[in-house]
Design an enzyme around this catalytic site. Sequence first.
Site, PDB file in Angstrom:
ATOM      1  N   ASP A 210      32.051 -43.971 -93.059  1.00 26.55           N
ATOM      2  CA  ASP A 210      33.280 -43.193 -92.905  1.00 26.55           C
ATOM      3  C   ASP A 210      33.063 -41.987 -91.997  1.00 26.55           C
ATOM      4  O   ASP A 210      33.257 -40.841 -92.386  1.00 26.55           O
ATOM      5  CB  ASP A 210      33.784 -42.750 -94.280  1.00 26.55           C
ATOM      6  CG  ASP A 210      35.169 -42.096 -94.207  1.00 26.55           C
ATOM      7  OD1 ASP A 210      35.953 -42.485 -93.319  1.00 26.55           O
ATOM      8  OD2 ASP A 210      35.439 -41.201 -95.027  1.00 26.55           O
ATOM      9  N   GLU A 454      24.397 -44.947 -99.917  1.00 27.49           N
ATOM     10  CA  GLU A 454      25.367 -45.874-100.497  1.00 27.49           C
ATOM     11  C   GLU A 454      25.210 -47.305 -99.994  1.00 27.49           C
ATOM     12  O   GLU A 454      26.184 -47.937 -99.562  1.00 27.49           O
ATOM     13  CB  GLU A 454      26.795 -45.374-100.250  1.00 27.49           C
ATOM     14  CG  GLU A 454      27.109 -44.064-100.954  1.00 27.49           C
ATOM     15  CD  GLU A 454      28.562 -43.639-100.769  1.00 27.49           C
ATOM     16  OE1 GLU A 454      29.291 -44.314-100.029  1.00 27.49           O
ATOM     17  OE2 GLU A 454      28.969 -42.630-101.384  1.00 27.49           O
ATOM     18  N   TYR A 507      33.187 -39.827-107.175  1.00 27.08           N
ATOM     19  CA  TYR A 507      34.439 -39.170-106.813  1.00 27.08           C
ATOM     20  C   TYR A 507      35.478 -39.408-107.907  1.00 27.08           C
ATOM     21  O   TYR A 507      36.537 -39.983-107.652  1.00 27.08           O
ATOM     22  CB  TYR A 507      34.928 -39.690-105.455  1.00 27.08           C
ATOM     23  CG  TYR A 507      34.069 -39.233-104.302  1.00 27.08           C
ATOM     24  CD1 TYR A 507      34.351 -38.050-103.639  1.00 27.08           C
ATOM     25  CD2 TYR A 507      32.970 -39.975-103.891  1.00 27.08           C
ATOM     26  CE1 TYR A 507      33.567 -37.614-102.582  1.00 27.08           C
ATOM     27  CE2 TYR A 507      32.176 -39.557-102.839  1.00 27.08           C
ATOM     28  CZ  TYR A 507      32.478 -38.374-102.184  1.00 27.08           C
ATOM     29  OH  TYR A 507      31.697 -37.945-101.141  1.00 27.08           O
ATOM     30  N   GLU A 543      26.861 -36.290-103.788  1.00 28.64           N
ATOM     31  CA  GLU A 543      28.194 -36.132-103.206  1.00 28.64           C
ATOM     32  C   GLU A 543      29.219 -36.014-104.321  1.00 28.64           C
ATOM     33  O   GLU A 543      29.120 -36.696-105.343  1.00 28.64           O
ATOM     34  CB  GLU A 543      28.594 -37.333-102.320  1.00 28.64           C
ATOM     35  CG  GLU A 543      27.862 -37.462-101.007  1.00 28.64           C
ATOM     36  CD  GLU A 543      28.384 -38.637-100.181  1.00 28.64           C
ATOM     37  OE1 GLU A 543      29.560 -39.029-100.381  1.00 28.64           O
ATOM     38  OE2 GLU A 543      27.627 -39.155 -99.351  1.00 28.64           O
TER      39      GLU A 543
END
Length: 650
Positions: A210, A454, A507, A543
């Site tokens: 991303d 990831e 997240y 993160e």
Amino acid sequence: KMAARGGSVAGLCPLLLLLLPARAAALPGMLPPRDTPSRERKELGGLWSFRADLSPGRDAGFAQRWYRQPLRQSGPVIDMPVPASFNDITQDPSLENYIGWVWYEKEVLLPPRWLQDSPNTRVVLRFGSAHYYSIVWVNGVQVVEHEGGHLPFEADISSVVQGSPGTLCRITVALNNTLTPHTLPPGSIQYMTDKTRYPKNYFVQNTRFDFFNYAGIHRPVVLYTTPSAYIDDITVTTTSSEYVAIVQYEVSVVGSTVYSLSLNLCDQEGKVVATGDGPEGELKVLHPNLWWPYLMHENPGYLYSLEVKMQAQVDGALLEDVYTLPVGIRTVHVTSTQFLINGRPFYFHGVNKHEDADIRGKGLDWALIMKDFNLLRWLGANSFRTSHYPYAEEIMDLCDAYGIVVIDECPGVGIKLPESFGNKSLQHHLAVMEELIRRDKNRPSVVMWSVANEPASELPPAGFYFKTVIAHTKALDPSRPVTFVTEANYALDHGAPYVDVICVNSYFSWYHDPGHLEVIPLQLTAQFENWYKTYQKPIIQSEYGADSVPGLHSDPPLMFSEEYQKAMLKEYHSVFDKKRKEYVIGELIWNFADFMTNQGTTRVLGNKKGIFTRQRQPKAAAFVLRERYWKIANESSCLPPVITSHSLFL
């Protein structure tokens, strides 16, 4: 497919890359170029001639051998700044998303003194980085090719320039940004065959990360000299106790087998504190000034200078080479619940970053670098991860000098497909780790290697893959812990058994249960407890975050508002404060600043999870994080609690 044409490696046909095998022999050194009594540098930044190969196969430059003559004679060229990404420089939308070969060229005059003593002078051309695959010619002669977009490469061009008439040196670079399932990072080319919807030969570059795949010559290009016998590499490791430190060194020399080496270790006042000789040994430093992280000591980032002097006999001539290496004395140790620097618990309160900014893309920019470091210190951040690739050496130099702790990550991002876990990808991944460690092995700021971000580590092949990569990394550098950053379920992650520190991204209330801040305490607590119960290793929240559009407000907090970003942070922080008393050793916000991504329905001019805008202006979350980080720093510092969020203005 790459094919040889006229003795040179040809273009992508149509766009695929040939991966080179990992080298069996040890890599040569990659010491940063420095001006010393025996070495000179000539920086080649500025405007270069530029041309994108717009032919259907992107191979006209090779078929027509553009490197054989000045690039301007091949067709239209434009001026292109170096260092910079080429994507955002022009008003041409086709260049913004261009995939394939582009060509750069620069003509420079060499100092006559570099050529006058040619048998005893070595001239080297060095690129800080170029994304992604590079082939370089000098005066029409191929001198080097390199795969990878974030690490330096160089070529000894002495025989080319010293054998050419005059002092003009024409440097031509063919650069390709195509990503395949076996590159690092991986990607794939997708051809759109539906002629009712797409033009002929239409294709797109797909990636599974991303951030925008900026391309170009991103870091400085330099010419530098050494004697023909020279110091090729230096490796330093340190150990210390309260009263004495040991600096172990190993020096390699190339160009002569008859040489002597002398070493002086000097403190910041220039006083010699230890001396040595020979290609390997130990320097003993009494009452050392240790390298401490920012906010952990009143004098963070203390660096000694190791001056290495070589004298060598070459064909009856006595040659001398001098190189000075900054050295920080510090130790790193990991327990089941702590990360120790110099024997003291260290808590990572920092950020994830990107090399990204308006117009210049990923190009190195000193004004931007200094602004970022001033913001980091204003924030009270003591660390960052080089998400998701190695950062410029200039940035790493400042981390060493300022005491900013670094988790040094290779470009292993987007490893999602089974084919990216095969032997071809593995071989290249091992080679990249060799290049990264060769570059950054002597940096005190680098306390841990990260081999991926990831990946699809829940896939069965990931077990052998990461076991191999991590073992290889540890063999190259036994002095540092190794990790990778996971988003997999704790019970399904095949790579986690091999890391020293668990780094986990999550997240909650954003990608999972969007808009539901109330689920964060339960889900985040369960995340930590499950990982620790399974592995008994310290954990970093590597993160977490939420997008916020600057100036968008909502009360009660709604997604994408500055209030929602603040509220999410506070929910995470309440759990961090409980678990950092046990085994959580760090928190790195995603992200330091907004950054560009591919276009998509969930991205409005990029990713907006920054606590600063892309122009480095603070959002409301920056002040929340600043208050928190200074509070943590005061709680953990051995200094009297005189440091406050208002006492440092940078």
